[in-house]
Design a protein around this motif. Structure first.
Motif, mmCIF file in Angstrom:
data_model
loop_
_atom_site.group_PDB
_atom_site.id
_atom_site.type_symbol
_atom_site.label_atom_id
_atom_site.label_comp_id
_atom_site.label_asym_id
_atom_site.label_seq_id
_atom_site.Cartn_x
_atom_site.Cartn_y
_atom_site.Cartn_z
ATOM 1 N N ILE A 44 -92.103 -80.144 -27.788
ATOM 2 C CA ILE A 44 -92.484 -79.394 -28.930
ATOM 3 C C ILE A 44 -92.495 -78.019 -28.527
ATOM 4 O O ILE A 44 -92.024 -77.277 -29.485
ATOM 5 C CB ILE A 44 -93.915 -79.933 -29.287
ATOM 6 N N PRO A 102 -99.357 -89.258 -29.769
ATOM 7 C CA PRO A 102 -98.127 -88.580 -30.185
ATOM 8 C C PRO A 102 -98.030 -88.087 -31.516
ATOM 9 O O PRO A 102 -98.759 -88.308 -32.297
ATOM 10 C CB PRO A 102 -97.160 -90.134 -30.353
ATOM 11 N N GLN A 104 -95.049 -85.851 -34.058
ATOM 12 C CA GLN A 104 -93.638 -85.386 -34.450
ATOM 13 C C GLN A 104 -93.393 -84.152 -35.017
ATOM 14 O O GLN A 104 -94.026 -83.926 -36.183
ATOM 15 C CB GLN A 104 -92.733 -86.602 -35.002
ATOM 16 N N GLN A 106 -90.847 -81.715 -37.157
ATOM 17 C CA GLN A 106 -89.946 -81.868 -37.974
ATOM 18 C C GLN A 106 -89.809 -81.093 -39.212
ATOM 19 O O GLN A 106 -91.019 -81.274 -40.042
ATOM 20 C CB GLN A 106 -89.412 -83.526 -38.128
ATOM 21 N N SER A 121 -95.282 -83.761 -38.736
ATOM 22 C CA SER A 121 -95.671 -84.894 -39.407
ATOM 23 C C SER A 121 -96.705 -85.282 -39.580
ATOM 24 O O SER A 121 -97.491 -85.364 -38.497
ATOM 25 C CB SER A 121 -94.489 -85.865 -38.909
ATOM 26 N N SER A 123 -100.151 -87.213 -39.134
ATOM 27 C CA SER A 123 -100.840 -87.965 -37.891
ATOM 28 C C SER A 123 -102.287 -88.198 -38.195
ATOM 29 O O SER A 123 -103.008 -87.373 -38.442
ATOM 30 C CB SER A 123 -100.748 -87.291 -36.834
ATOM 31 N N MET A 201 -86.293 -80.943 -34.767
ATOM 32 C CA MET A 201 -86.985 -82.216 -34.715
ATOM 33 C C MET A 201 -87.091 -82.466 -33.396
ATOM 34 O O MET A 201 -86.379 -82.357 -32.433
ATOM 35 C CB MET A 201 -86.434 -83.213 -35.505
ATOM 36 N N LYS A 203 -89.987 -85.135 -30.670
ATOM 37 C CA LYS A 203 -91.227 -85.923 -30.620
ATOM 38 C C LYS A 203 -92.148 -85.494 -29.139
ATOM 39 O O LYS A 203 -91.270 -85.385 -28.247
ATOM 40 C CB LYS A 203 -90.649 -87.422 -30.300
ATOM 41 N N GLN A 205 -96.506 -84.949 -27.829
ATOM 42 C CA GLN A 205 -97.661 -85.395 -27.608
ATOM 43 C C GLN A 205 -98.641 -84.031 -27.902
ATOM 44 O O GLN A 205 -98.423 -83.233 -27.525
ATOM 45 C CB GLN A 205 -98.041 -86.162 -26.459
#
Length: 230
Positions: A44, A102, A104, A106, A121, A123, A201, A203, A205
């Protein structure tokens, strides 16, 4: 001849109010803004770096380029001076109940006031973390904190601020990674259009929670603690 001073009720009230001004200014200075934030993993951070480099090519300097840490705000509000140790203890207790999870990142958003974000996103675990941090820290906050002017235009955020000292909690929580605030460069619009075609984008944690003394943009002037999930 000795002249006596006559105090009317209005004079008395004005004198009393003026006497409070130094106290009020002193009281306001006793409030400190702390940002309790989620710490993202390296993928990230790399995405923020890459996006910041794209902005730099347009002559726009992001918060990352200025050296501020990448973070997703969980709960940002003002506290009375001297609250630091209590805040640390409360955050540590919440962190002890979590493990890394996790997320994401984006999408790229630019607001009407020219703030720019990389979106995170939705969560459930990130929402729960933010909720628990808010509930743990809200009782310690400065109940007299000033209301941001823009909040008045959003009834749901106004209600949240009055109750929790922040407009962006619970149902109003929208996690993001802030890149810019009140940007004046006209090139931001073109960069935004480009990002719509090729949205950022990654992925990664959430690996822990940090506490920082916050500036007016919600960035960390000083990070005072990191708590990593076990």
């Amino acid at each position: 001849m000795i002249r006596t001073r006559t105090f009317t009720p209005l004079t008395f009230v004005l004198t009393f109010l003026l006497s409070l001004l130094p106290f009020s200014a002193h009281a306001a200075n006793q409030s400190v803004s702390f940002n309790v934030f989620a710490i993202p993993s390296q993928p990230i951070i790399d995405l923020v770096q890459e996006t910041s480099e794209g902005l730099k090519k347009q002559g726009i300097t992001s918060f990352y380029e200025k050296g501020f840490p990448v973070h997703a705000t969980l709960y940002l509000t003002d506290y009375p001076q001297g609250s630091e140790q209590s805040i640390k203890q409360a955050v540590a207790k919440v962190v002890a109940r979590f493990q890394a999870f996790p997320i994401q990142a984006q999408g790229f958003t630019v607001t009407q006031s020219q703030w720019a974000f990389i979106d995170i996103s939705p969560s459930g675990r990130l929402q729960r973390l933010a909720d628990e941090i808010t509930l743990a820290l809200e009782p310690m906050r400065n109940q007299q904190a000033s209301l941001p002017t823009w909040v008045k235009n959003f009834p749901n955020k106004l209600a949240a601020f009055k109750r929790y000292g922040s407009p962006n909690v619970f149902q109003n929580f929208q996690p993001h990674l802030t890149l810019l605030a009140n940007e004046t460069s006209p090139k931001l619009a073109a960069f935004h259009s480009m990002m719509k075609t090729h949205p950022p984008m990654a992925k990664g944690q959430i690996i822990g929670v940090g506490i920082g003394i916050s500036d007016q943009w919600g960035q960390q002037k000083e990070v005072i603690a990191h708590y990593y999930f076990k």
